[in-house]
Design a protein around this motif. Structure first.
Motif, PDB file in Angstrom:
ATOM      1  N   VAL A  35      65.696  79.089  35.611  1.00 54.76           N
ATOM      2  CA  VAL A  35      66.157  78.031  34.711  1.00 54.76           C
ATOM      3  C   VAL A  35      67.511  77.509  35.180  1.00 54.76           C
ATOM      4  O   VAL A  35      67.751  76.302  35.215  1.00 54.76           O
ATOM      5  CB  VAL A  35      66.228  78.532  33.251  1.00 54.76           C
ATOM      6  CG1 VAL A  35      67.026  77.592  32.370  1.00 54.76           C
ATOM      7  CG2 VAL A  35      64.825  78.703  32.692  1.00 54.76           C
ATOM      8  N   ARG A  36      68.400  78.432  35.557  1.00 55.66           N
ATOM      9  CA  ARG A  36      69.721  78.016  36.053  1.00 55.66           C
ATOM     10  C   ARG A  36      69.577  77.121  37.289  1.00 55.66           C
ATOM     11  O   ARG A  36      70.222  76.088  37.391  1.00 55.66           O
ATOM     12  CB  ARG A  36      70.571  79.236  36.375  1.00 55.66           C
ATOM     13  CG  ARG A  36      71.964  78.852  36.882  1.00 55.66           C
ATOM     14  CD  ARG A  36      72.731  80.025  37.405  1.00 55.66           C
ATOM     15  NE  ARG A  36      71.958  80.671  38.464  1.00 55.66           N
ATOM     16  CZ  ARG A  36      72.115  81.932  38.833  1.00 55.66           C
ATOM     17  NH1 ARG A  36      72.972  82.695  38.225  1.00 55.66           N
ATOM     18  NH2 ARG A  36      71.390  82.439  39.803  1.00 55.66           N
ATOM     19  N   TRP A  38      66.824  75.355  38.305  1.00 53.26           N
ATOM     20  CA  TRP A  38      66.125  74.113  37.957  1.00 53.26           C
ATOM     21  C   TRP A  38      67.044  73.159  37.210  1.00 53.26           C
ATOM     22  O   TRP A  38      66.928  71.946  37.331  1.00 53.26           O
ATOM     23  CB  TRP A  38      64.898  74.381  37.108  1.00 53.26           C
ATOM     24  CG  TRP A  38      63.822  75.177  37.774  1.00 53.26           C
ATOM     25  CD1 TRP A  38      63.592  75.297  39.113  1.00 53.26           C
ATOM     26  CD2 TRP A  38      62.833  75.972  37.133  1.00 53.26           C
ATOM     27  NE1 TRP A  38      62.520  76.116  39.332  1.00 53.26           N
ATOM     28  CE2 TRP A  38      62.026  76.538  38.140  1.00 53.26           C
ATOM     29  CE3 TRP A  38      62.545  76.261  35.808  1.00 53.26           C
ATOM     30  CZ2 TRP A  38      60.952  77.367  37.869  1.00 53.26           C
ATOM     31  CZ3 TRP A  38      61.475  77.089  35.528  1.00 53.26           C
ATOM     32  CH2 TRP A  38      60.695  77.637  36.555  1.00 53.26           C
ATOM     33  N   ASN A  39      67.942  73.702  36.415  1.00 47.17           N
ATOM     34  CA  ASN A  39      68.824  72.897  35.593  1.00 47.17           C
ATOM     35  C   ASN A  39      69.830  72.103  36.425  1.00 47.17           C
ATOM     36  O   ASN A  39      70.439  71.159  35.931  1.00 47.17           O
ATOM     37  CB  ASN A  39      69.553  73.792  34.583  1.00 47.17           C
ATOM     38  CG  ASN A  39      70.070  73.040  33.405  1.00 47.17           C
ATOM     39  OD1 ASN A  39      69.399  72.192  32.843  1.00 47.17           O
ATOM     40  ND2 ASN A  39      71.292  73.346  33.014  1.00 47.17           N
ATOM     41  N   ARG A  44      64.207  68.316  37.346  1.00 46.28           N
ATOM     42  CA  ARG A  44      63.640  69.556  36.796  1.00 46.28           C
ATOM     43  C   ARG A  44      64.333  69.996  35.506  1.00 46.28           C
ATOM     44  O   ARG A  44      63.946  70.983  34.896  1.00 46.28           O
ATOM     45  CB  ARG A  44      63.761  70.672  37.829  1.00 46.28           C
ATOM     46  CG  ARG A  44      62.893  70.447  39.035  1.00 46.28           C
ATOM     47  CD  ARG A  44      62.946  71.681  39.920  1.00 46.28           C
ATOM     48  NE  ARG A  44      62.708  71.327  41.289  1.00 46.28           N
ATOM     49  CZ  ARG A  44      63.639  71.147  42.215  1.00 46.28           C
ATOM     50  NH1 ARG A  44      64.894  71.304  41.933  1.00 46.28           N
ATOM     51  NH2 ARG A  44      63.318  70.813  43.435  1.00 46.28           N
ATOM     52  N   ALA A  48      63.520  72.943  32.588  1.00 44.31           N
ATOM     53  CA  ALA A  48      64.496  74.020  32.436  1.00 44.31           C
ATOM     54  C   ALA A  48      64.996  74.098  30.998  1.00 44.31           C
ATOM     55  O   ALA A  48      65.081  75.187  30.415  1.00 44.31           O
ATOM     56  CB  ALA A  48      65.667  73.812  33.395  1.00 44.31           C
TER      57      ALA A  48
END
Length: 111
Positions: A35-36, A38-39, A44, A48
């Motif tokens: 998530v970190r 992709w963010n 993305r 995320a």
């Protein structure tokens, strides 16, 4: 009010919610790392943020704070999350300007 209605403070449910709730700590930490990453990319960031929202809704805070490296993951998420929300706010504001302009044009044309 209907029990199925959501208030303004409660985020809508996500298809990730049931899945996230079943993860062990190792999978949860790995997912937060993804998530970190992709963010950091606007393309993305939506996925995320949806996944992060599910994690925050489904996993108790006490469990989250005990994950190894979670503090650095949060530190990596915050700046990009703030940027994405600022970008979304600017887009929403621009949409209001466009809506207002179109309304005024229609009134001038007598519609």
């Amino acid at each position: 009010a209907d029990d199925t209605e959501q208030d303004d403070e409660t985020p809508p449910a996500s298809p990730f919610d049931g899945l996230v709730a079943s993860w062990d700590d190792e999978r949860l930490a790995a997912c937060l790392a993804f998530v970190r990453e992709w963010n950091t990319n606007a393309r993305r960031a939506g996925v995320a943020q949806a996944l992060l929202s599910s994690i925050l809704r489904s996993i108790p805070f006490e469990r989250l704070k005990q994950l190894p490296g979670v503090a650095s993951l949060v530190d990596g998420l915050l700046p990009y999350t703030e940027r994405h929300f600022l970008r979304i706010d600017k887009l929403a504001e621009a949409s209001f300007v466009i809506d207002y302009t179109l309304t005024e044009i229609n009134e001038l044309e007598g519609r």
